[in-house]
Design an enzyme around this catalytic site. Structure first.
Site, PDB file in Angstrom:
ATOM      1  N   SER A 211      -6.401  28.138  22.261  1.00 46.53           N
ATOM      2  CA  SER A 211      -5.822  26.937  21.647  1.00 46.53           C
ATOM      3  C   SER A 211      -4.337  27.073  21.345  1.00 46.53           C
ATOM      4  O   SER A 211      -3.747  26.190  20.723  1.00 46.53           O
ATOM      5  CB  SER A 211      -6.584  26.609  20.356  1.00 46.53           C
ATOM      6  N   SER A 277     -10.166  30.416  20.507  1.00 40.85           N
ATOM      7  CA  SER A 277      -9.358  31.540  20.018  1.00 40.85           C
ATOM      8  C   SER A 277      -7.900  31.121  19.936  1.00 40.85           C
ATOM      9  O   SER A 277      -7.497  30.104  20.496  1.00 40.85           O
ATOM     10  CB  SER A 277      -9.503  32.753  20.947  1.00 40.85           C
ATOM     11  N   CYS A 278      -7.086  31.927  19.241  1.00 40.72           N
ATOM     12  CA  CYS A 278      -5.642  31.687  19.154  1.00 40.72           C
ATOM     13  C   CYS A 278      -4.981  32.965  18.641  1.00 40.72           C
ATOM     14  O   CYS A 278      -5.345  34.059  19.059  1.00 40.72           O
ATOM     15  CB  CYS A 278      -5.337  30.490  18.253  1.00 40.72           C
ATOM     16  N   ASN A 279      -4.035  32.841  17.717  1.00 38.12           N
ATOM     17  CA  ASN A 279      -3.343  34.006  17.176  1.00 38.12           C
ATOM     18  C   ASN A 279      -3.958  34.535  15.889  1.00 38.12           C
ATOM     19  O   ASN A 279      -3.722  35.675  15.511  1.00 38.12           O
ATOM     20  CB  ASN A 279      -1.873  33.682  16.924  1.00 38.12           C
ATOM     21  N   GLY A 281      -7.099  32.585  14.492  1.00 35.05           N
ATOM     22  CA  GLY A 281      -8.279  31.789  14.200  1.00 35.05           C
ATOM     23  C   GLY A 281      -7.976  30.489  13.483  1.00 35.05           C
ATOM     24  O   GLY A 281      -8.898  29.833  12.982  1.00 35.05           O
TER      25      GLY A 281
END
Length: 328
Positions: A211, A277-279, A281
């Site tokens: 994301s 997912s991302c950096n 959550g």
């Protein structure tokens, strides 16, 4: 009371005028969060872990942000108190029995409907959706998110309060629903008996959705990763559905149809499990929340609360380079 998962400011204002907030089973929760440097996890483990009374009494930039102005009757939940810093995760979730104590101290009750909102980035929904998803992972399903958050509230000329709302101790009870709404690094790395591939490698069977903004996914913008450890900016086979693209220019969500079309154009496959997912959550929680609202499924999305940084430290070979081009 039955309310939609995404609710507009007009509907919330109507609830306020009718005297329903904090009186008839509905709580309004301000999730304003001031981004600050990551606390030292070892120090916090020794001095702050689960010490909610002390943490709530300490000076808090997030609480000051709330006190500067919020929707009337809203109580504040601080993400830095609701979670704790661990070795690998900025916002590690507490055991259910511990988080329950914090929610009770805030004044929340089990049978209430919680309406979350926030300020700032992503229409005030960035940290609000994270807190909402946290509550879902502890078994609370009666949840709404205010579309456009506090900015939309002010833009519509609605009343603003500076009262520091204090509620009586609540009776809220937590359940452990982590496996339903959250996925761990260990689960991503796991292999079933007789299978060669780890779960994270089943990208043709699972919607693994990154994301982050496209520049970070494609490696054209800073990712925070160490180039000496990894040679890339994304996990092989993941699809990029940036949470930022869920919003219109005024900070409210695009229409359900527009979001569903955008999802499919970016590689989302219907009837497959969803992992976001991302950096840290955070953006991942917003994407998961919106998918759950516009494409409801018996099996909801699951959020990875870690980051590529955790992958870098634990399994650097998983991270690959270059943009991923979807097949036409």
């Amino acid at each position: 009371m039955s309310l939609k998962k995404i609710i507009d400011v007009g509907s919330v204002n109507s609830l306020l005028k009718k005297g329903i907030i904090n009186k008839e089973g509905v709580r309004l929760i301000d999730c304003s969060f001031a981004v600050a440097p990551r606390p030292d996890w070892k120090e916090f483990e020794q001095e702050g872990y689960g010490e909610f009374k002390t943490l709530m009494a300490a000076p808090s930039p997030s609480r000051r942000l709330y006190q500067a102005g919020h929707i009337p009757e809203a109580v504040h939940v601080d993400l830095d108190i609701a979670t704790y810093p661990s070795r690998y995760q900025r916002f590690q979730q507490y055991r259910a029995d511990l988080f329950e104590k914090y929610a009770q101290m805030v004044g929340l009750n089990s049978k209430e409907h919680f309406i979350f909102y926030g300020k700032g980035a992503f229409g005030g929904m960035l940290f609000a959706s994270k807190v909402a998803w946290i509550f879902k992972s502890y078994g609370h399903e009666n949840i709404s998110l205010i579309d456009g958050g506090f900015d939309s509230w002010k833009r519509n000329g609605l009343e603003v309060s500076t009262e520091d709302v204090k509620l009586p101790t609540g009776n809220w009870k937590a359940e452990d629903e982590f496996k339903k709404y959250v996925i761990t690094f260990q689960e991503l790395e796991a292999k079933k008996d007789g299978e060669e591939n780890q779960f994270i490698e089943k990208t043709s069977e699972v919607n693994f959705l990154d994301s982050r903004i496209r520049g970070q996914f494609e490696g054209t913008q800073e990712t925070g990763l160490d180039p000496h450890l990894v040679n890339g900016s994304r996990i092989k086979g993941f699809k990029n559905l940036p949470s930022a693209e869920l919003l219109t220019k005024d900070g409210t969500l695009k229409s359900d149809d527009a979001i569903r079309s955008w999802m499919n154009k970016n590689g989302y496959v219907d009837d497959q499990p969803v992992i976001t997912s991302c950096n840290a959550g955070i953006q991942a929680a917003l994407l998961a929340y919106v998918i759950d609202a516009v494409k409801p499924s018996p099996v909801p999305p699951r959020v990875y609360n870690g980051s590529l940084k955790e992958m870098e430290l634990r399994s650097p070979k998983k991270i690959s380079e270059g943009p991923q081009h979807l097949p036409h």
